[in-house]
Each structure stands twice: as structure tokens, then as C-alpha cells.
Design a protein around this motif. Structure first.
Motif, short mmCIF file in Angstrom:
data_model
loop_
_atom_site.label_atom_id
_atom_site.label_comp_id
_atom_site.label_asym_id
_atom_site.label_seq_id
_atom_site.Cartn_x
_atom_site.Cartn_y
_atom_site.Cartn_z
N GLN A 1 21.36 -67.29 87.37
CA GLN A 1 22.11 -66.70 88.48
C GLN A 1 21.63 -65.28 88.73
N PRO A 2 21.67 -64.82 89.97
CA PRO A 2 21.24 -63.45 90.28
C PRO A 2 22.03 -62.42 89.48
N ALA A 3 21.38 -61.33 89.16
CA ALA A 3 22.06 -60.24 88.47
C ALA A 3 23.24 -59.77 89.32
N GLY A 4 24.36 -59.56 88.68
CA GLY A 4 25.55 -59.13 89.40
C GLY A 4 26.49 -60.25 89.73
N THR A 5 26.10 -61.50 89.44
CA THR A 5 27.00 -62.64 89.64
C THR A 5 28.12 -62.54 88.62
N THR A 6 29.34 -62.39 89.08
CA THR A 6 30.47 -62.10 88.19
C THR A 6 30.66 -63.17 87.12
N ALA A 7 30.70 -64.44 87.51
CA ALA A 7 30.94 -65.51 86.55
C ALA A 7 29.85 -65.55 85.48
N ALA A 8 28.60 -65.36 85.89
CA ALA A 8 27.49 -65.37 84.95
C ALA A 8 27.59 -64.20 83.98
N THR A 9 27.94 -63.04 84.50
CA THR A 9 28.07 -61.85 83.66
C THR A 9 29.21 -62.00 82.65
N VAL A 10 30.34 -62.54 83.13
CA VAL A 10 31.48 -62.75 82.24
C VAL A 10 31.14 -63.76 81.16
N CYS A 11 30.46 -64.85 81.52
CA CYS A 11 30.07 -65.87 80.56
C CYS A 11 29.17 -65.28 79.48
N ALA A 12 28.16 -64.52 79.89
CA ALA A 12 27.23 -63.90 78.94
C ALA A 12 27.96 -62.91 78.04
N THR A 13 28.88 -62.14 78.62
CA THR A 13 29.63 -61.15 77.85
C THR A 13 30.51 -61.81 76.80
N VAL A 14 31.19 -62.89 77.19
CA VAL A 14 32.04 -63.62 76.25
C VAL A 14 31.21 -64.18 75.10
N LEU A 15 30.05 -64.76 75.41
CA LEU A 15 29.18 -65.30 74.37
C LEU A 15 28.69 -64.19 73.45
N ALA A 16 28.30 -63.06 74.04
CA ALA A 16 27.76 -61.95 73.25
C ALA A 16 28.82 -61.38 72.30
N VAL A 17 30.02 -61.12 72.82
CA VAL A 17 31.08 -60.52 72.01
C VAL A 17 31.58 -61.50 70.95
N THR A 18 31.80 -62.75 71.35
CA THR A 18 32.28 -63.76 70.40
C THR A 18 31.28 -63.99 69.28
N GLY A 19 30.01 -64.10 69.66
CA GLY A 19 28.97 -64.30 68.66
C GLY A 19 28.83 -63.13 67.71
#
Length: 204
Positions: free
Chosen positions: A165-183
Motif C-alpha cells: 500500500q502507498p506510504a501514508g495509508t492509515t490501515a497499512a500503517t496501523v497494521c505495521a505498527t501493531v505488528l512491530a510493537v507486539t513483536g
């Protein structure tokens, strides 16, 4: 800093760094030779980042599981630092391409995908161990780069294909952030599961 050198060597970090460098360079060379675009497309970038992250995933545990859980060492802090340094190393290697005619851009996409995939790998390490931590990032990346996937206004599609997804896509950013923090939290606090002694004992 002798302990740091020993830690990096015991975790096979030099090998992982060399492998990640080779993979990132190979994808860059192929893009430079076979395309006229100055920006390496999101699919190629995502596959490259996934492979680089998988190389560092092997460094998320040592040969001695008991040592990795000893109370005499502040393992949560050390594990978190290890993961953050791995992310910084991959991002730095990708960013070197901005000095050339074929670049991993935009930086926001590189940071998002590196953080998300590294977090997913760390989560896999906490659940099933470093040896199998590459499975989830590989499957999700292969799904995301399918030809039927692409930029979309549908939130479910944006999550499923967050990597492209293009940079700045909210859902994509949230998904990546959740994965990063949880991991990061799961790996820092738990580390990898204890393996049977027969799997960690040296061969005689």
C-alpha cells in the motif's frame, strides 16, 4: 565492549548482515539493469525486505536457551536492543540506494515494511522459535505481492496487502505498527521458547 562482540558473534550477526547486504544489493542490481524507473517498486522492495528480515531472524536466539533466560542478565533490554539494531541495520542498507539511480523509496514505506516484518518475525520467534520465525513473514509477503493485490480503498484489502500500500495509508500503517510493537514486546519479554536439550546440545 568485548561482551557486545561476543554477543554478536554468538548470534551469527556478521553472517546475517552479509546475507542481508547481498540480497539487498542483488535486488538493487536487477532493478537497475532491467527497469528504467528510479524507484524500486513496492513488490520488489517488500520481497527484498522480507528476505533481509529473515536473515536477521536467525539471530534472535542463541545456541543455549538456558543462558538466554538466566536471571543474571537483563534479557528484555538486550533483546529489545538487538531487535532495534537489526531494524536500523536493514533500513541503513536500504537507504544507501538513495545515492544511486535505483532507489528503495519512499523512506516511509521502507520504515513501515521493515518495522512490520521485523515485528512479525520477532512475534514468531516468541511463539515458535527463531528457526521457524520466517514462515509468517514469507506467507504474508507472498500474499501481499500477488497480482490481484494493489492499492485499494477497502480496509480489509489494505490490511491484507499492507506491504504494497502507498506510504501514508492509515490501515497499512496501523497494521505495521501493531505488528512491530507486539513483536517487540513479546520477544523482549519472553524471548524464544525453550527447546529440548537434545536440540541445543553440541554434537559429540
Amino acid at each position: 565492549m568485548r561482551w557486545l562482540r561476543l554477543h554478536l558473534r554468538s548470534r551469527r550477526v556478521p553472517l546475517a548482515l552479509g546475507s542481508a547486504t547481498a540480497l539487498i544489493t542483488l535486488a538493487w542490481v536487477l532493478s537497475l539493469v532491467y527497469t528504467d524507473s528510479t524507484t524500486i517498486n513496492a513488490r520488489t522492495a517488500s520481497l527484498t525486505i522480507m528476505l533481509a528480515v529473515a536473515a536477521f531472524g536467525a539471530t534472535l536466539n542463541g545456541a543455549d536457551d538456558a543462558l538466554d533466560h538466566t536471571a543474571s542478565v537483563n534479557w528484555p533490554l538486550r533483546r529489545a536492543g538487538h531487535l532495534l539494531l537489526a531494524g536500523a541495520a536493514i533500513t541503513a542498507l536500504l537507504s544507501l540506494s538513495t545515492l544511486t539511480d535505483a532507489r528503495y523509496e519512499p523512506l516511509a514505506l521502507v520504515l513501515r515494511n521493515t518495522a512490520g516484518l521485523l515485528g512479525l518475525t520477532a512475534l514468531g520467534t516468541a511463539l515458535v522459535g527463531a528457526a521457524l520465525s520466517w514462515i509468517a513473514p514469507l506467507i504474508w509477503t507472498l500474499v501481499a505481492v500477488l497480482p490481484v493485490m494493489g492499492p485499494s480503498g477497502d480496509v480489509r484489502t489494505q490490511v491484507a496487502s499492507w506491504l504494497i500500500q502507498p506510504a501514508g495509508t492509515t490501515a497499512a500503517t496501523v497494521c505495521a505498527t501493531v505488528l512491530a510493537v507486539t513483536g517487540l514486546l513479546a520477544y523482549a519479554l519472553r524471548g524464544g521458547p525453550l527447546r529440548p536439550v537434545t536440540e541445543t546440545a553440541p554434537d559429540r
